[in-house]
Write a protein that holds these residues in place. Structure first.
Motif, PDB file in Angstrom:
ATOM      1  N   LEU A 151      21.879   9.435  -3.864  1.00 36.92           N
ATOM      2  CA  LEU A 151      22.220  10.348  -4.950  1.00 36.92           C
ATOM      3  C   LEU A 151      23.726  10.391  -5.188  1.00 36.92           C
ATOM      4  O   LEU A 151      24.191  10.318  -6.328  1.00 36.92           O
ATOM      5  CB  LEU A 151      21.705  11.760  -4.626  1.00 36.92           C
ATOM      6  N   SER A 152      24.485  10.543  -4.114  1.00 37.07           N
ATOM      7  CA  SER A 152      25.937  10.634  -4.251  1.00 37.07           C
ATOM      8  C   SER A 152      26.508   9.334  -4.792  1.00 37.07           C
ATOM      9  O   SER A 152      27.443   9.339  -5.602  1.00 37.07           O
ATOM     10  CB  SER A 152      26.580  11.001  -2.913  1.00 37.07           C
ATOM     11  N   ARG A 153      25.943   8.206  -4.371  1.00 37.33           N
ATOM     12  CA  ARG A 153      26.415   6.909  -4.880  1.00 37.33           C
ATOM     13  C   ARG A 153      26.120   6.782  -6.373  1.00 37.33           C
ATOM     14  O   ARG A 153      26.974   6.369  -7.156  1.00 37.33           O
ATOM     15  CB  ARG A 153      25.745   5.773  -4.113  1.00 37.33           C
ATOM     16  N   ALA A 154      24.902   7.147  -6.770  1.00 34.70           N
ATOM     17  CA  ALA A 154      24.537   7.039  -8.183  1.00 34.70           C
ATOM     18  C   ALA A 154      25.357   7.981  -9.060  1.00 34.70           C
ATOM     19  O   ALA A 154      25.650   7.672 -10.216  1.00 34.70           O
ATOM     20  CB  ALA A 154      23.048   7.335  -8.359  1.00 34.70           C
ATOM     21  N   ALA A 155      25.724   9.143  -8.492  1.00 37.48           N
ATOM     22  CA  ALA A 155      26.512  10.116  -9.241  1.00 37.48           C
ATOM     23  C   ALA A 155      28.009   9.866  -9.136  1.00 37.48           C
ATOM     24  O   ALA A 155      28.799  10.573  -9.776  1.00 37.48           O
ATOM     25  CB  ALA A 155      26.199  11.523  -8.743  1.00 37.48           C
ATOM     26  N   ALA A 156      28.409   8.884  -8.316  1.00 40.49           N
ATOM     27  CA  ALA A 156      29.828   8.561  -8.107  1.00 40.49           C
ATOM     28  C   ALA A 156      30.609   9.779  -7.636  1.00 40.49           C
ATOM     29  O   ALA A 156      31.674  10.103  -8.162  1.00 40.49           O
ATOM     30  CB  ALA A 156      30.441   7.981  -9.381  1.00 40.49           C
ATOM     31  N   MET A 157      30.060  10.451  -6.614  1.00 45.72           N
ATOM     32  CA  MET A 157      30.752  11.606  -6.042  1.00 45.72           C
ATOM     33  C   MET A 157      30.593  11.581  -4.526  1.00 45.72           C
ATOM     34  O   MET A 157      29.647  10.974  -4.003  1.00 45.72           O
ATOM     35  CB  MET A 157      30.203  12.921  -6.616  1.00 45.72           C
ATOM     36  N   PRO A 158      31.520  12.196  -3.797  1.00 51.31           N
ATOM     37  CA  PRO A 158      31.407  12.233  -2.340  1.00 51.31           C
ATOM     38  C   PRO A 158      30.114  12.915  -1.900  1.00 51.31           C
ATOM     39  O   PRO A 158      29.632  13.841  -2.562  1.00 51.31           O
ATOM     40  CB  PRO A 158      32.629  13.045  -1.912  1.00 51.31           C
ATOM     41  N   SER A 159      29.586  12.481  -0.771  1.00 48.57           N
ATOM     42  CA  SER A 159      28.345  13.066  -0.264  1.00 48.57           C
ATOM     43  C   SER A 159      28.472  14.568  -0.014  1.00 48.57           C
ATOM     44  O   SER A 159      27.535  15.325  -0.269  1.00 48.57           O
ATOM     45  CB  SER A 159      27.923  12.362   1.031  1.00 48.57           C
ATOM     46  N   ALA A 160      29.635  15.004   0.485  1.00 47.77           N
ATOM     47  CA  ALA A 160      29.828  16.421   0.776  1.00 47.77           C
ATOM     48  C   ALA A 160      29.732  17.257  -0.501  1.00 47.77           C
ATOM     49  O   ALA A 160      29.139  18.344  -0.511  1.00 47.77           O
ATOM     50  CB  ALA A 160      31.182  16.644   1.442  1.00 47.77           C
ATOM     51  N   LYS A 161      30.292  16.748  -1.574  1.00 46.41           N
ATOM     52  CA  LYS A 161      30.227  17.464  -2.851  1.00 46.41           C
ATOM     53  C   LYS A 161      28.791  17.503  -3.367  1.00 46.41           C
ATOM     54  O   LYS A 161      28.293  18.561  -3.796  1.00 46.41           O
ATOM     55  CB  LYS A 161      31.137  16.786  -3.867  1.00 46.41           C
ATOM     56  N   ALA A 162      28.102  16.357  -3.330  1.00 53.32           N
ATOM     57  CA  ALA A 162      26.714  16.319  -3.789  1.00 53.32           C
ATOM     58  C   ALA A 162      25.854  17.271  -2.973  1.00 53.32           C
ATOM     59  O   ALA A 162      24.986  17.966  -3.513  1.00 53.32           O
ATOM     60  CB  ALA A 162      26.171  14.891  -3.696  1.00 53.32           C
ATOM     61  N   HIS A 163      26.112  17.325  -1.664  1.00 55.88           N
ATOM     62  CA  HIS A 163      25.321  18.199  -0.795  1.00 55.88           C
ATOM     63  C   HIS A 163      25.511  19.660  -1.177  1.00 55.88           C
ATOM     64  O   HIS A 163      24.548  20.441  -1.185  1.00 55.88           O
ATOM     65  CB  HIS A 163      25.707  17.972   0.669  1.00 55.88           C
ATOM     66  N   ARG A 164      26.737  20.077  -1.487  1.00 51.32           N
ATOM     67  CA  ARG A 164      26.972  21.468  -1.884  1.00 51.32           C
ATOM     68  C   ARG A 164      26.156  21.833  -3.121  1.00 51.32           C
ATOM     69  O   ARG A 164      25.538  22.899  -3.186  1.00 51.32           O
ATOM     70  CB  ARG A 164      28.463  21.698  -2.161  1.00 51.32           C
ATOM     71  N   TYR A 165      26.157  20.941  -4.078  1.00 50.15           N
ATOM     72  CA  TYR A 165      25.397  21.199  -5.294  1.00 50.15           C
ATOM     73  C   TYR A 165      23.902  21.236  -5.010  1.00 50.15           C
ATOM     74  O   TYR A 165      23.170  22.084  -5.539  1.00 50.15           O
ATOM     75  CB  TYR A 165      25.706  20.135  -6.343  1.00 50.15           C
ATOM     76  N   LEU A 166      23.422  20.339  -4.185  1.00 47.94           N
ATOM     77  CA  LEU A 166      21.992  20.290  -3.873  1.00 47.94           C
ATOM     78  C   LEU A 166      21.537  21.540  -3.145  1.00 47.94           C
ATOM     79  O   LEU A 166      20.424  22.038  -3.366  1.00 47.94           O
ATOM     80  CB  LEU A 166      21.684  19.041  -3.051  1.00 47.94           C
ATOM     81  N   VAL A 167      22.378  22.076  -2.276  1.00 47.19           N
ATOM     82  CA  VAL A 167      22.041  23.327  -1.583  1.00 47.19           C
ATOM     83  C   VAL A 167      21.843  24.446  -2.588  1.00 47.19           C
ATOM     84  O   VAL A 167      20.870  25.209  -2.533  1.00 47.19           O
ATOM     85  CB  VAL A 167      23.137  23.698  -0.562  1.00 47.19           C
ATOM     86  N   SER A 168      22.771  24.572  -3.541  1.00 46.71           N
ATOM     87  CA  SER A 168      22.657  25.616  -4.548  1.00 46.71           C
ATOM     88  C   SER A 168      21.458  25.386  -5.466  1.00 46.71           C
ATOM     89  O   SER A 168      20.743  26.333  -5.819  1.00 46.71           O
ATOM     90  CB  SER A 168      23.943  25.686  -5.386  1.00 46.71           C
ATOM     91  N   LEU A 169      21.218  24.139  -5.838  1.00 52.88           N
ATOM     92  CA  LEU A 169      20.072  23.835  -6.680  1.00 52.88           C
ATOM     93  C   LEU A 169      18.756  24.135  -5.968  1.00 52.88           C
ATOM     94  O   LEU A 169      17.790  24.603  -6.581  1.00 52.88           O
ATOM     95  CB  LEU A 169      20.110  22.367  -7.110  1.00 52.88           C
ATOM     96  N   ALA A 170      18.731  23.896  -4.659  1.00 51.84           N
ATOM     97  CA  ALA A 170      17.535  24.202  -3.879  1.00 51.84           C
ATOM     98  C   ALA A 170      17.305  25.711  -3.817  1.00 51.84           C
ATOM     99  O   ALA A 170      16.162  26.191  -3.911  1.00 51.84           O
ATOM    100  CB  ALA A 170      17.658  23.620  -2.471  1.00 51.84           C
ATOM    101  N   ARG A 171      18.372  26.489  -3.655  1.00 50.41           N
ATOM    102  CA  ARG A 171      18.236  27.944  -3.621  1.00 50.41           C
ATOM    103  C   ARG A 171      17.687  28.476  -4.941  1.00 50.41           C
ATOM    104  O   ARG A 171      16.973  29.484  -4.962  1.00 50.41           O
ATOM    105  CB  ARG A 171      19.591  28.581  -3.325  1.00 50.41           C
TER     106      ARG A 171
END
Length: 267
Positions: free
Chosen positions: A42-62
């Motif tokens: 996901l982070s590779r496809a979005a061209a963003m660091p994994s840590a940043k993608a993870h923060r967004y995914l946590v919020s989206l999951a909530r």
């Protein structure tokens, strides 16, 4: 909040909210994927660091927009996205027209009729007209059909986009094999043979759909190009109540209803 976090949550020169656009990108990637995705992919496809993608995914999951499989740690669209998608589909003119066709099918066959589209987790019933008798078969709104041993699912295997269906079909075939599921294909080769029969006939029939004890007939409704699958029309009922003979009247009725609906949608 760090400077980077403030920038993510801020507005851009056009007046939009950056963080919403980033979240939207991740949701779009999940929606277009053939199945659940790893954080790294996901982070590779979005061209963003994994840590940043993870923060967004946590919020989206909530928020219920994303969910993570506890076993594989892969991400998939969540239940709120499914409900939003079904609500949007429910407002479409195409499904309003499909519902009128379903009402006719239910009246003429005496059994339940449904329209299925490709959803997050596979073929999903988005319209249902129940038969009006005490033995009527029914499923809940948003029911996801088995891909490899339901009539609706086999239509998607035969006429749908292989890039969407293949990974899910492989998982389900493995489950069929592990559970020794009666009547279900236990290899991709066996599924391919079933799909070829469906393509040759132009519709799918199932005499005993999995553990539910249902019989069903399903026919494809195509896009204007006559190749891409738009939805499947299906009639189903308890075993013994529905004529699923490929040469029988129910199959002929479904094929003609699907043809007429496609012509109406593209007319």
């Amino acid at each position: 909040m760090s400077r980077g976090s403030r920038a993510e949550a801020g507005t851009d020169a056009r007046g939009g909210v950056n963080s919403v656009e980033v979240a939207g990108l991740l949701l779009r990637l999940l929606a277009e994927a053939g199945g659940p995705m790893r954080l790294a992919d996901l982070s590779r496809a979005a061209a963003m660091p994994s840590a940043k993608a993870h923060r967004y995914l946590v919020s989206l999951a909530r928020a219920g927009l994303v969910e993570q499989d506890a076993t594989t740690a892969r991400y998939e669209l969540g239940p709120l996205m499914l409900r939003a998608g079904l609500a949007a589909l429910g407002r479409s003119d195409a499904l309003k027209r499909a519902e009128r066709v379903l009402e006719t099918l239910a009246a003429r066959t005496g059994e339940t009729a449904a329209a299925a589209v490709w959803g997050t987790h596979g073929p999903t019933h988005v319209r249902l007209v129940e038969a009006r008798h005490e033995l009527a078969a029914s499923v809940p709104p948003g029911h996801v059909c088995p891909l490899t041993f339901s009539a609706s699912g086999l239509v998607f295997c035969a006429f749908g986009d292989a890039a969407q269906t293949r990974a899910l079909a492989a998982q389900e075939v493995a489950q069929n094999r592990a559970m020794a599921r009666p009547g279900a294909p236990t290899s991709l080769a066996a599924l391919d043979r079933l799909a070829e029969t469906v393509r040759a006939r132009g519709f799918a029939t199932v005499a005993n759909e999995g553990e539910g004890g249902l019989s069903a007939v399903s026919a494809p409704v195509f896009e204007a190009d006559g190749r891409r699958l738009r939805l499947a029309l299906t009639v189903f009922g308890r075993v013994g109540r529905l004529n699923v003979d490929p040469a029988g009247p129910v199959a002929a009725l479904l094929v003609e209803a699907a043809r007429q609906l496609a012509a109406e949608l593209h007319g």
